[in-house]
Write a protein that holds these residues in place. Structure first.
Motif, PDB file in Angstrom:
ATOM      1  N   ALA A  22     -13.857  -6.256   6.110  1.00 30.54           N
ATOM      2  CA  ALA A  22     -13.340  -6.075   7.465  1.00 30.54           C
ATOM      3  C   ALA A  22     -12.587  -4.762   7.606  1.00 30.54           C
ATOM      4  N   LEU A  23     -11.935  -4.302   6.533  1.00 31.58           N
ATOM      5  CA  LEU A  23     -11.204  -3.042   6.595  1.00 31.58           C
ATOM      6  C   LEU A  23     -12.123  -1.881   6.956  1.00 31.58           C
ATOM      7  N   GLY A  24     -13.368  -1.918   6.460  1.00 37.92           N
ATOM      8  CA  GLY A  24     -14.312  -0.855   6.806  1.00 37.92           C
ATOM      9  C   GLY A  24     -14.555  -0.785   8.295  1.00 37.92           C
ATOM     10  N   PHE A  25     -14.721  -1.944   8.933  1.00 35.94           N
ATOM     11  CA  PHE A  25     -14.883  -1.976  10.387  1.00 35.94           C
ATOM     12  C   PHE A  25     -13.662  -1.385  11.084  1.00 35.94           C
ATOM     13  N   VAL A  26     -12.473  -1.841  10.667  1.00 37.84           N
ATOM     14  CA  VAL A  26     -11.242  -1.459  11.352  1.00 37.84           C
ATOM     15  C   VAL A  26     -10.964   0.035  11.203  1.00 37.84           C
ATOM     16  N   LEU A  27     -11.119   0.572   9.989  1.00 46.55           N
ATOM     17  CA  LEU A  27     -10.816   1.975   9.751  1.00 46.55           C
ATOM     18  C   LEU A  27     -11.683   2.887  10.606  1.00 46.55           C
ATOM     19  N   ILE A  28     -12.980   2.591  10.649  1.00 47.78           N
ATOM     20  CA  ILE A  28     -13.895   3.440  11.415  1.00 47.78           C
ATOM     21  C   ILE A  28     -13.637   3.295  12.910  1.00 47.78           C
ATOM     22  N   TYR A  29     -13.375   2.070  13.353  1.00 49.19           N
ATOM     23  CA  TYR A  29     -13.131   1.877  14.785  1.00 49.19           C
ATOM     24  C   TYR A  29     -11.838   2.571  15.218  1.00 49.19           C
ATOM     25  N   ALA A 168      -3.699  -2.126  -1.289  1.00 51.92           N
ATOM     26  CA  ALA A 168      -2.393  -1.494  -1.474  1.00 51.92           C
ATOM     27  C   ALA A 168      -2.524   0.024  -1.519  1.00 51.92           C
ATOM     28  N   ALA A 169      -3.581   0.523  -2.191  1.00 46.43           N
ATOM     29  CA  ALA A 169      -3.803   1.971  -2.253  1.00 46.43           C
ATOM     30  C   ALA A 169      -4.077   2.538  -0.862  1.00 46.43           C
ATOM     31  N   LEU A 170      -4.839   1.804  -0.053  1.00 47.53           N
ATOM     32  CA  LEU A 170      -5.125   2.264   1.309  1.00 47.53           C
ATOM     33  C   LEU A 170      -3.853   2.303   2.153  1.00 47.53           C
ATOM     34  N   VAL A 171      -3.014   1.297   2.011  1.00 44.27           N
ATOM     35  CA  VAL A 171      -1.756   1.275   2.764  1.00 44.27           C
ATOM     36  C   VAL A 171      -0.892   2.472   2.384  1.00 44.27           C
ATOM     37  N   LEU A 172      -0.776   2.758   1.088  1.00 47.70           N
ATOM     38  CA  LEU A 172       0.005   3.913   0.644  1.00 47.70           C
ATOM     39  C   LEU A 172      -0.617   5.216   1.143  1.00 47.70           C
ATOM     40  N   PHE A 173      -1.941   5.284   1.120  1.00 47.00           N
ATOM     41  CA  PHE A 173      -2.632   6.483   1.588  1.00 47.00           C
ATOM     42  C   PHE A 173      -2.321   6.760   3.057  1.00 47.00           C
ATOM     43  N   PHE A 174      -2.381   5.732   3.885  1.00 43.40           N
ATOM     44  CA  PHE A 174      -2.154   5.926   5.315  1.00 43.40           C
ATOM     45  C   PHE A 174      -0.683   6.157   5.645  1.00 43.40           C
ATOM     46  N   SER A 178      -0.235  13.169   3.987  1.00 41.96           N
ATOM     47  CA  SER A 178      -0.407  13.915   5.237  1.00 41.96           C
ATOM     48  C   SER A 178      -1.757  13.611   5.873  1.00 41.96           C
ATOM     49  N   THR A 179      -2.797  13.440   5.034  1.00 42.68           N
ATOM     50  CA  THR A 179      -4.117  13.097   5.575  1.00 42.68           C
ATOM     51  C   THR A 179      -4.094  11.725   6.224  1.00 42.68           C
ATOM     52  N   GLY A 180      -3.403  10.779   5.585  1.00 40.49           N
ATOM     53  CA  GLY A 180      -3.295   9.442   6.164  1.00 40.49           C
ATOM     54  C   GLY A 180      -2.569   9.459   7.492  1.00 40.49           C
ATOM     55  N   ARG A 181      -1.493  10.247   7.579  1.00 41.80           N
ATOM     56  CA  ARG A 181      -0.763  10.348   8.853  1.00 41.80           C
ATOM     57  C   ARG A 181      -1.621  11.013   9.915  1.00 41.80           C
ATOM     58  N   ALA A 182      -2.441  12.002   9.499  1.00 41.99           N
ATOM     59  CA  ALA A 182      -3.349  12.642  10.460  1.00 41.99           C
ATOM     60  C   ALA A 182      -4.378  11.647  10.977  1.00 41.99           C
ATOM     61  N   LEU A 183      -4.886  10.786  10.083  1.00 43.11           N
ATOM     62  CA  LEU A 183      -5.833   9.760  10.503  1.00 43.11           C
ATOM     63  C   LEU A 183      -5.190   8.779  11.472  1.00 43.11           C
ATOM     64  N   ARG A 184      -3.933   8.434  11.239  1.00 45.41           N
ATOM     65  CA  ARG A 184      -3.230   7.546  12.169  1.00 45.41           C
ATOM     66  C   ARG A 184      -3.038   8.222  13.512  1.00 45.41           C
ATOM     67  N   ALA A 185      -2.795   9.528  13.499  1.00 44.40           N
ATOM     68  CA  ALA A 185      -2.661  10.255  14.765  1.00 44.40           C
ATOM     69  C   ALA A 185      -3.976  10.278  15.530  1.00 44.40           C
ATOM     70  N   SER A 250      -6.282  -3.170  13.881  1.00 42.55           N
ATOM     71  CA  SER A 250      -5.151  -3.516  13.024  1.00 42.55           C
ATOM     72  C   SER A 250      -5.583  -3.679  11.569  1.00 42.55           C
ATOM     73  N   VAL A 251      -5.080  -2.795  10.696  1.00 40.69           N
ATOM     74  CA  VAL A 251      -5.331  -2.940   9.260  1.00 40.69           C
ATOM     75  C   VAL A 251      -4.628  -4.174   8.698  1.00 40.69           C
ATOM     76  N   PRO A 252      -3.333  -4.382   8.995  1.00 44.29           N
ATOM     77  CA  PRO A 252      -2.710  -5.636   8.530  1.00 44.29           C
ATOM     78  C   PRO A 252      -3.410  -6.874   9.082  1.00 44.29           C
ATOM     79  N   GLY A 253      -3.913  -6.782  10.328  1.00 47.98           N
ATOM     80  CA  GLY A 253      -4.625  -7.908  10.917  1.00 47.98           C
ATOM     81  C   GLY A 253      -5.868  -8.279  10.138  1.00 47.98           C
ATOM     82  N   ALA A 254      -6.600  -7.256   9.640  1.00 49.53           N
ATOM     83  CA  ALA A 254      -7.802  -7.526   8.845  1.00 49.53           C
ATOM     84  C   ALA A 254      -7.440  -8.264   7.560  1.00 49.53           C
ATOM     85  N   ILE A 255      -6.320  -7.899   6.966  1.00 50.41           N
ATOM     86  CA  ILE A 255      -5.904  -8.529   5.708  1.00 50.41           C
ATOM     87  C   ILE A 255      -5.489  -9.978   5.943  1.00 50.41           C
TER      88      ILE A 255
END
Length: 309
Positions: A22-29, A168-174, A178-185, A250-255
């Motif tokens: 499900a994380l794959g769906f959420v990240l791309i969307y 956990a690695a994905l959460v830390l990455f985002f 800086s790349t994770g924060r850019a993706l959130r932006a 929502s990434v936490p929602g997928a989890i």
């Protein structure tokens, strides 16, 4: 009580794997507003790549260590997912960025069919094994609390731990890079992100690659448990209710939704299945997602969309 806990723990461990898909769906969307219907085929393609390269690399290089061969196969499959992400952005997203969502959805369906056929042509259509050394002997815990203890499938336990580490690695990455924060932006506002110099094309490649890594880990784990076969591509259908339940953004929602669906499927099959003739595990997640949609159309953790006119 012991049997209930066995069922619950087994469901939660399966739910972690659902969350991974499900994380794959959420990240791309979140990053591109594209519902990636090819995510299930990406899981299959990545699993096929790792299974076949884990066989080919020892033949090509003479490496005898199975661990080293698996590590190299994982790295090669990850590179393939990076190339796939670049091709998707270059050949599809770049030209369809301003098109309706239905057009983008059809594009991902086309990508899925292409990957399925291409994977079969390159890697073959047989059932392949991925041996990453997962233990197969069952574990018995809490023997002092319950008679006979609680039986835990060691394969599912290791799979759940692998999936948890990736999450956990994905959460830390985002959160921390800086790349994770850019993706959130980019996920929050494409135009605002562009206005401060964030390159959308590069961000889309990165997020598709991250989704591809999630697909690779999911395919590796499922392939190790069940063998790599083309039915793995239907895994996305099992993850769809998780995405709907947790919320598309929502990434936490997928989890959390993955854990709810995994535990709910197992418990309902055991305790409600005898009253409805069995098979409840097949449709339980969809009914649960439908009930949640009636109350919260955006999902449990999704953002409420308000259109101003």
């Amino acid at each position: 009580m012991g049997f209930f806990l066995e069922t619950l723990i087994g469901g939660l461990m399966t739910g972690v794997l659902y969350s991974l898909v499900a994380l794959g769906f959420v990240l791309i969307y979140k990053a591109s507003s594209v519902f990636n219907f090819a995510q299930g085929v990406m899981v299959l393609f990545a699993a096929l790549a790792m299974a076949r390269f884990s066989e080919w690399i020892p033949q090509w290089t003479g490496i005898e260590s199975k661990v080293l061969a698996n590590v190299l196969a994982f790295m090669v499959a990850a590179v393939l997912m990076l190339i796939l992400a670049w091709l998707v952005e270059r050949l599809a997203l770049r030209h369809l960025v301003s098109q309706p969502e239905a057009t983008l959805l059809m594009a991902t369906i086309g990508i899925g069919f292409f990957l399925e056929g291409f994977g079969q042509s390159v890697f073959g259509s047989n059932v392949y094994n991925i041996d990453i050394g997962m233990p197969k002997d069952p574990l018995f815990v809490a023997q002092g609390l319950f008679e006979g203890g609680i039986l835990i499938d060691s394969q599912e336990l290791v799979a759940a731990l692998i999936a948890t580490l990736l999450v956990a690695a994905l959460v830390l990455f985002f959160q921390k890079t800086s790349t994770g924060r850019a993706l959130r932006a980019v996920a929050d506002d494409h135009q605002a992100a562009q206005s401060v110099g964030i390159p959308l094309a590069r961000m889309w490649v990165i997020v598709w690659f991250v989704a591809g890594l999630s697909a690779l880990v999911a395919g590796m784990v499922w392939g190790s448990k069940l063998g790599v076969q083309f039915s793995i591509s239907t895994l996305a259908l099992r993850a769809l209710p998780v995405v709907i339940l947790g919320g598309l953004t929502s990434v936490p929602g997928a989890i959390v939704a993955g854990l709810i669906v995994g535990a709910g499927e197992k418990l309902s099959e055991i305790y409600l299945g005898p009253f409805v003739g069995g098979g409840i595990e097949v449709w339980f997640a969809y009914v649960l997602a439908l009930l949640v949609l009636l109350v919260r159309p955006q999902g449990l953790f999704g953002e409420k969309i308000i259109d101003r006119v």
